[in-house]
Design a protein around this motif. Structure first.
Motif, PDB file in Angstrom:
ATOM      1  N   ARG A 166      25.694  42.029 -21.536  1.00 48.01           N
ATOM      2  CA  ARG A 166      24.392  41.413 -21.332  1.00 48.01           C
ATOM      3  C   ARG A 166      23.279  42.455 -21.408  1.00 48.01           C
ATOM      4  N   ILE A 167      23.562  43.656 -20.919  1.00 50.31           N
ATOM      5  CA  ILE A 167      22.586  44.742 -20.996  1.00 50.31           C
ATOM      6  C   ILE A 167      22.257  45.053 -22.447  1.00 50.31           C
ATOM      7  N   HIS A 168      23.264  44.977 -23.317  1.00 61.26           N
ATOM      8  CA  HIS A 168      23.024  45.204 -24.743  1.00 61.26           C
ATOM      9  C   HIS A 168      22.064  44.171 -25.311  1.00 61.26           C
ATOM     10  N   VAL A 169      22.018  42.995 -24.702  1.00 63.45           N
ATOM     11  CA  VAL A 169      21.129  41.931 -25.189  1.00 63.45           C
ATOM     12  C   VAL A 169      19.705  42.125 -24.663  1.00 63.45           C
ATOM     13  N   ILE A 170      19.565  42.377 -23.368  1.00 62.15           N
ATOM     14  CA  ILE A 170      18.228  42.472 -22.778  1.00 62.15           C
ATOM     15  C   ILE A 170      17.638  43.864 -22.888  1.00 62.15           C
ATOM     16  N   GLY A 171      18.444  44.847 -23.234  1.00 58.32           N
ATOM     17  CA  GLY A 171      17.942  46.198 -23.393  1.00 58.32           C
ATOM     18  C   GLY A 171      17.960  46.991 -22.099  1.00 58.32           C
ATOM     19  N   MET A 172      17.845  48.314 -22.267  1.00 58.72           N
ATOM     20  CA  MET A 172      17.895  49.211 -21.115  1.00 58.72           C
ATOM     21  C   MET A 172      16.728  48.978 -20.167  1.00 58.72           C
ATOM     22  N   ARG A 173      15.525  48.787 -20.726  1.00 57.83           N
ATOM     23  CA  ARG A 173      14.356  48.543 -19.886  1.00 57.83           C
ATOM     24  C   ARG A 173      14.498  47.234 -19.116  1.00 57.83           C
ATOM     25  N   GLU A 213      23.859  46.199  -8.736  1.00 60.50           N
ATOM     26  CA  GLU A 213      24.560  47.434  -9.064  1.00 60.50           C
ATOM     27  C   GLU A 213      25.050  47.430 -10.505  1.00 60.50           C
ATOM     28  N   MET A 214      25.593  46.305 -10.940  1.00 61.93           N
ATOM     29  CA  MET A 214      26.172  46.231 -12.290  1.00 61.93           C
ATOM     30  C   MET A 214      25.126  46.375 -13.386  1.00 61.93           C
ATOM     31  N   PHE A 215      23.903  45.949 -13.113  1.00 66.86           N
ATOM     32  CA  PHE A 215      22.830  46.120 -14.087  1.00 66.86           C
ATOM     33  C   PHE A 215      22.225  47.524 -14.000  1.00 66.86           C
ATOM     34  N   THR A 216      22.063  48.023 -12.781  1.00 68.69           N
ATOM     35  CA  THR A 216      21.302  49.255 -12.584  1.00 68.69           C
ATOM     36  C   THR A 216      22.081  50.504 -12.967  1.00 68.69           C
TER      37      THR A 216
END
Length: 301
Positions: A166-173, A213-216
Motif C-alpha cells: 500500500r505504501i508503494h501506492v500512496i508514496g513515501m510522503r 507502526e506498519m506505515f511509519t
C-alpha cells in the motif's frame, strides 16, 4: 542500569554509520531483496512471546525476570558478533567523521532526523506509559498487559507485507502522513478506554497503533536513504538507528512527566501525547514535498 542500556542501544542502532559497503546494515540490505524484506519481521517475532512471558514472570519476581534476560542477551550478542565478523571480512574503511560533520549543512536531512526523534518519542509511549497506565489506571493484570504487545507483534507480522504494498501506492510522503496520524489516533483513543472496556479496549487501541507502526517504520528508513548520500546507505540507516535510540529513550521521560501531571485527566493526557504525531505528520509532509524531493534527486544526479 537504564543509562548502560542506552549506551548499548546507541552502539547497536548506530553501527551502520560509515562508508558504503563495509557495515552490517548494508550486508543485510543486500541480502534481503525488496520482495522478501517486508516478510522478515525478526524483531516482531521476539515481541510475540517476549512481553507475554515477561508479564507472567514479573508476577513472581522481577529479579528472576532480569536474570533470565541477561544470558539471552549475551547469547544474542555472541551471535551478532560472529555474523558481523563474517559480514565485514575483507578491506574496511574508518568512520569518516568529517562527512558526518558536513551533514549540518543539509537542513532538510537534519529536519527529517529531528522529526524522526520526535516521532520515536511518541513510539516510546508504547514501551512505558501504556504499561503503567494499563496497570495503575485500568487495573489490567501484568500477564494480560504482556499480551497487548503480543497483539502488536502478530498484527505487524501478519499485515506488514500488505501495508508495504500500500505504501508503494500512496508514496513515501503519504505513508509518513498516514502513519503518524494513525499513531496519534490510537494513542488518543487510549484516553477513552474506561474500566468497563479495560483489556478489550486496549487491544483495539493497540491494533490502531500497530497500523501506524506498519506505515511509519518502513517509510522512515526509505526516506532517510533517499534524503542522504545514495553512495552511503549504511550511514543513513545508522543515523536512523541513533534517531530511534534517542527517541525511544527520551519518550518514556516525556510520557512519565505527562502521566505524573495529567493522570487524573486521561483524555487530556493521551490527547497531549497524540499531538506529537500530528506535529510529526505535518513536518514530514513539509520536508518531503514532491518539488523538494525532485530537487534533491537532481542535485545528487
Amino acid at each position: 542500569a537504564k543509562r548502560i542500556g542506552f549506551v548499548g542501544d546507541s552502539f547497536v542502532y548506530g553501527w551502520g554509520i560509515n562508508e558504503a559497503g563495509n557495515r552490517f546494515t548494508e550486508i543485510l540490505q543486500q541480502r534481503f531483496d525488496e520482495n522478501s524484506a517486508p516478510r522478515v519481521q525478526v524483531m516482531n517475532l521476539g515481541w510475540v512471546g517476549g512481553p507475554a512471558l515477561g508479564g507472567l514472570m514479573a508476577e513472581g519476581s522481577y529479579a528472576r525476570l532480569f536474570l533470565l534476560a541477561a544470558p539471552l542477551t549475551l547469547a544474542a550478542l555472541l551471535t551478532v558478533v560472529r555474523i558481523g565478523a563474517a559480514a565485514t571480512a575483507g578491506p574496511t574503511q574508518r568512520i569518516d567523521w568529517d562527512s558526518l560533520w558536513e551533514l549540518r549543512h543539509d537542513r532538510r536531512l537534519l529536519g527529517f532526523l529531528l522529526t524522526g526523534v520526535l516521532m520515536m518519542m511518541l513510539v516510546g509511549q508504547l514501551i512505558s506509559t501504556i504499561t503503567v497506565y494499563s496497570e495503575a489506571i485500568l487495573r489490567i493484570p501484568k500477564p494480560r498487559i504482556g499480551l497487548l504487545y503480543t497483539v502488536n507483534a502478530l498484527a505487524v507480522i501478519a499485515l506488514q507485507a500488505r501495508v508495504v504494498r500500500r505504501i508503494h501506492v500512496i508514496g513515501m510522503r503519504g505513508a509518513l502522513w498516514v502513519g503518524p496520524l494513525t499513531y496519534a489516533t490510537g494513542y488518543a483513543a487510549v484516553g477513552w478506554v474506561g474500566d468497563s472496556w479495560g483489556f478489550a479496549g486496549m487491544v483495539g487501541c493497540m491494533l490502531v497503533i500497530s497500523f501506524g507502526e506498519m506505515f511509519t517504520m518502513p517509510a522512515q528508513l526509505d526516506a532517510a536513504v533517499r534524503l542522504s548520500d545514495p553512495a552511503r546507505p549504511g550511514r543513513a540507516l545508522g543515523l536512523m538507528g541513533v534517531v530511534i535510540a534517542l527517541g525511544t529513550s527520551f519518550g518514556p521521560l516525556l510520557g512519565g512527566f505527562a502521566y505524573d501531571h495529567l493522570k487524573a485527566h486521561p483524555r487530556l493526557l493521551w490527547a497531549s501525547l497524540a499531538l506529537i504525531g500530528v506535529v510529526a505528520a505535518a513536518s514530514y509532509a513539509a520536508l518531503l514535498r514532491p518539488v523538494a524531493m525532485r530537487a534533491k534527486a537532481a542535485i545528487k544526479s
